[in-house]
Design an enzyme around this catalytic site. Structure first.
Site, short mmCIF file in Angstrom:
data_model
loop_
_atom_site.label_atom_id
_atom_site.label_comp_id
_atom_site.label_asym_id
_atom_site.label_seq_id
_atom_site.Cartn_x
_atom_site.Cartn_y
_atom_site.Cartn_z
N SER A 186 0.79 -1.22 0.00
CA SER A 186 0.00 0.00 0.00
C SER A 186 0.83 1.28 0.00
CB SER A 186 -0.93 0.00 1.20
OG SER A 186 -0.19 -0.07 2.40
N HIS A 214 -5.59 -4.39 -1.15
CA HIS A 214 -5.51 -3.33 -2.16
C HIS A 214 -5.60 -3.86 -3.59
CE1 HIS A 214 -4.82 0.36 0.13
NE2 HIS A 214 -4.18 -0.40 1.00
N LYS A 244 -12.36 -1.45 1.12
CA LYS A 244 -11.62 -0.59 0.20
C LYS A 244 -12.41 -0.49 -1.11
CE LYS A 244 -7.38 -0.82 2.72
NZ LYS A 244 -6.47 -1.79 3.30
C1 LIG Z 1 -6.32 -2.11 4.71
C2 LIG Z 1 -5.70 -3.41 4.91
C3 LIG Z 1 -6.21 -4.30 5.86
C4 LIG Z 1 -7.33 -3.92 6.77
O1 LIG Z 1 -8.57 -4.02 6.14
P1 LIG Z 1 -9.84 -3.43 6.89
O2 LIG Z 1 -10.98 -4.05 6.16
O3 LIG Z 1 -9.78 -1.95 6.75
O4 LIG Z 1 -9.76 -3.86 8.30
C5 LIG Z 1 -5.61 -5.55 5.96
N1 LIG Z 1 -4.58 -5.90 5.19
C6 LIG Z 1 -4.06 -5.07 4.27
C7 LIG Z 1 -2.93 -5.53 3.42
C8 LIG Z 1 -4.60 -3.79 4.10
O5 LIG Z 1 -4.09 -2.97 3.18
#
Ligand SMILES: *Cc1c(COP(=O)(O)O)cnc(C)c1O
Length: 397
Positions: A186, A214, A244
């Site tokens: 990310s 992502h 997301k």
């Molecule tokens: C954003 C993210 C999460 C967390 O996801 P949420 O649904 O916001 O709890 C977990 N792993 C990765 C790689 C992320 O980028």
């Protein structure tokens, strides 16, 4: 009366954070988290959300959430294994499995929770986990919940992974060995080298685990990084988030029926935390239907990302080695990065500075997250601000 040791701990540490300029003040939004947001009575072009496809405010999802809420209420009333499983949860899981191209899927309350759930359900004492050094915090915490030995390998360094996998397997010290990676990283927007990871995994009998928070909705026609590489039947665990690109909240693990059966029997957030509410589940179902029905949103996302990345490069900025819509604008020095982001804010552009310790020292960047909903006019406004601030700070000519 607060405990004296707590008070002094908090005072000391908060003061330290504030003195180092690391204390994050949070400005609440006065608007939906769309391509333009309102804060403190002002409007900003928003380049900081994970709302890749704009689904967080999509009317079709809102309607689905409202209808399901009227019909089933605001809460699910129990954990999944007691009687908090609605037919809606089952429908969502069937759709997710079909979407990902796996036998089965199981939903959790967040992507974060998936990593709390899945890693410790299969890994324990006598096992080892090979983990990319840039893996997400929730993976790191998920590994900590196990008694397995965690072995970090250099970021996407396949020679290092191969050597450590070989050593771990040949030592005879471990029964199960897992390799865990983000699908898309990310902070830089680079994609994990899954074809090589799968080859190494097959050579040394590693369990494969990809957290594609992502990548889902973004790569592989929306199905994610694993589908992008055509590896759907060679990855054991695919983690996705519903918060997301899907635009709502929640997470899921997709894999074989046996993996899912085991998680439903043993993973702690499934057993001990109340399930996703009906409105949320219905909105997620609507999102999957939209993503499966048309690639239009994905195409707009990638077009906007290409436009922004091309524009930044033309101005003389570096976007590093991103291969996805995640668009870092590399600045370097921490203080300069903060100043750059603060100046963009004054110019009406909301793009966050990301600095050490989130990324290595000297690699500060302003991270931009274009979405399908941005118009060319909005992106042009952002690029004009980048040009102005870049000149001001002597970064471009
Ligand atoms: C954003 C993210 C999460 C967390 O996801 P949420 O649904 O916001 O709890 C977990 N792993 C990765 C790689 C992320 O980028």
């Amino acid at each position: 009366m607060a405990s004296k040791t707590l008070s002094s701990f908090l005072l000391q540490n908060l003061t330290e954070l504030r003195e180092q300029g690391l204390y994050n003040t949070i400005d609440p939004l006065e608007s939906p988290n769309g391509p333009v947001i309102r804060m403190k009575g002002r409007e900003f072009v928003n380049l900081s959300s994970n709302n890749y496809l704009g689904l967080a405010t999509d009317k079709r999802l809102v309607d689905a959430a409202v209808q399901a809420t009227i019909r089933f209420g605001v809460g699910s009333g129990a954990v999944r294994t007691i009687n908090g499983t609605l037919t809606l949860h089952v429908e969502l899981e069937e759709k997710l499995a079909a979407f990902k191209g796996t036998e089965a899927a199981v939903a959790f309350q967040s992507g974060f929770n998936c990593n709390m759930a899945a890693i410790s359900a299969v890994m324990g004492a006598g096992d080892a986990i090979l983990s990319d050094e840039l893996n997400h915090a929730s993976i790191i915490d998920g590994c900590r919940l196990t008694k397995a030995k965690v072995i970090r390998y250099g970021h996407s360094d396949m020679a290092d992974l191969r050597a450590k996998a070989k050593e771990a397997r040949e030592s005879g010290a471990f029964e199960k060995i897992m390799v865990i990676t983000d699908g898309v990283f990310s902070m830089d927007g680079d994609i994990a080298k899954l074809p090589e990871i799968v080859d190494i995994a097959e050579a040394y009998d590693l369990i494969t685990y990809v957290d594609d928070a992502h990548g889902s909705g973004v790569l592989g026609g929306g199905a994610g990084t694993v589908k992008h590489f055509g590896l759907s039947d060679r990855i054991d665990f695919q983690i996705g988030t519903l918060s997301k690109a899907v635009g709502v909240v929640g997470g899921y693990v997709a894999g074989t029926q046996e993996v899912v059966d085991w998680l439903k029997a043993r993973s702690r957030p499934f057993l001990f935390s109340t399930s996703l509410p009906p409105g949320t589940v219905a909105a997620c179902i609507a999102a999957i239907d939209i993503m499966q029905g048309s690639k239009e949103l994905q195409e707009r996302l990638w077009e906007n990302a290409a436009y922004l990345q091309k524009g930044l490069k033309a101005l003389g900025f570096s976007t590093g080695h991103t291969a996805t819509p995640i668009t870092p604008c590399l600045i370097g020095d921490e203080e300069k990065t903060q100043r750059f982001s603060a100046r963009l804010y004054e110019e009406g552009i909301y793009a966050k500075a990301i600095v050490f310790p989130t990324v290595p020292k000297g690699t500060g960047r302003v991270r931009n997250m274009p979405t399908a909903e941005h118009t060319t006019e909005m992106l042009d406004r952002a690029l004009a601000a980048y040009e102005k601030v870049g000149r001001e700070l002597g970064m471009i000519r």
